[in-house]
Design a protein around this motif. Structure first.
Motif, mmCIF file in Angstrom:
data_model
loop_
_atom_site.group_PDB
_atom_site.id
_atom_site.type_symbol
_atom_site.label_atom_id
_atom_site.label_comp_id
_atom_site.label_asym_id
_atom_site.label_seq_id
_atom_site.Cartn_x
_atom_site.Cartn_y
_atom_site.Cartn_z
ATOM 1 N N LEU A 71 0.614 -1.115 -0.197
ATOM 2 C CA LEU A 71 -0.057 0.106 -0.197
ATOM 3 C C LEU A 71 0.793 1.119 0.105
ATOM 4 N N ARG A 72 0.497 2.063 -0.827
ATOM 5 C CA ARG A 72 0.814 3.573 -0.308
ATOM 6 C C ARG A 72 0.452 4.100 0.921
ATOM 7 N N THR A 73 1.955 5.016 2.043
ATOM 8 C CA THR A 73 1.416 5.437 3.131
ATOM 9 C C THR A 73 1.586 6.658 3.220
ATOM 10 N N ALA A 74 0.360 7.233 4.109
ATOM 11 C CA ALA A 74 0.148 8.346 4.615
ATOM 12 C C ALA A 74 0.653 8.603 6.264
ATOM 13 N N TRP A 75 1.530 9.546 6.234
ATOM 14 C CA TRP A 75 1.803 9.391 8.577
ATOM 15 C C TRP A 75 1.183 10.195 8.963
ATOM 16 N N ILE A 76 0.595 10.103 9.835
ATOM 17 C CA ILE A 76 0.425 11.570 10.430
ATOM 18 C C ILE A 76 1.332 11.561 11.549
ATOM 19 N N THR A 77 1.477 13.242 11.357
ATOM 20 C CA THR A 77 3.243 12.984 11.842
ATOM 21 C C THR A 77 3.036 14.460 12.043
#
Length: 217
Positions: A177-183
């Motif tokens: 999967l492509r990923t979006a890091w909430i940070t």
């Protein structure tokens, strides 16, 4: 349909705020100092077994309580304390309107995690969810993401959005999967694991929707 999987605690719901509220209630019941209450809240934010956390709470504070009883009280109360920000709900609505299939993949106990999903209204905002305790597998194992896709009836192609760099980002990437890091960290810290970093779920969804290759072949 493109797939968007979301983490629950710390991503869709404000787990830190809820933990602080619980720690305040717990501290008031046991006449803890403000410093001790802050320590309990911080301990609850650690990414490790809550069973270990509550054993540590009892040991450090010198309490006579049974750690498992405190843990059960915590699990019962947390679904009543968590909230999903309206902005995050609106972002999920935007994804759904754009034709995305939306799921939640979360580690934890069934009663606690499903209680949060139901009480916050997320059950109506997503198409399904997988909880590690009932799935028999935990993030970052790629198998839990594959299970989510099967339950949702779509291919395992899309995005994983979460605040856990190992559990959500490394796990999602390992599942393809492509990923979006909430940070709140600098976006450069996202590489090479995350596709990109975002400050919040609405920010991540906005980037996904406008990314030229967000609609997968």
């Amino acid at each position: 349909m493109p797939l968007a999987l979301f983490d629950l605690d710390g991503t869709l719901i404000d787990q830190a705020r809820a933990a602080a509220l619980w720690a305040g209630e717990f501290g008031e019941q046991r006449a803890l100092t403000p410093e001790q209450i802050t320590w309990v809240a911080d301990a609850l934010s650690e990414r490790r077994s809550k069973e270990l956390v509550f054993h540590g709470v009892v040991d450090r504070l010198g309490l006579d309580d049974d750690p498992l009883r405190i843990w059960n009280d915590y699990r019962r109360r947390m679904p009543e304390l968590v909230t999903c920000p309206g902005e995050a709900m609106a972002a999920l609505s935007a994804l759904r309107a754009a034709g995305w299939t939306i799921g939640i993949v979360t580690n934890g106990e069934i009663d606690n995690q499903e209680g949060k999903i139901l009480r916050t209204g997320l059950s109506a905002a997503v198409d399904g969810w997988v909880i590690s305790a009932e799935a028999g597998v935990r993030k970052p194992d790629p198998a839990i993401f594959a299970l989510a896709a099967r339950r949702l009836g779509v291919p395992l192609r899309g995005w994983m959005i979460g605040d856990g760099l190992e559990s959500d980002i490394a796990g999602g990437a390992a599942a393809g999967l492509r990923t979006a890091w909430i940070t709140d960290a600098d976006s450069d810290d996202a590489a090479p694991l995350a596709t990109f970093a975002a400050a919040s779920v609405p920010d991540a969804v906005a980037q996904i929707l406008v990314t030229a290759d967000a609609v997968l072949d």
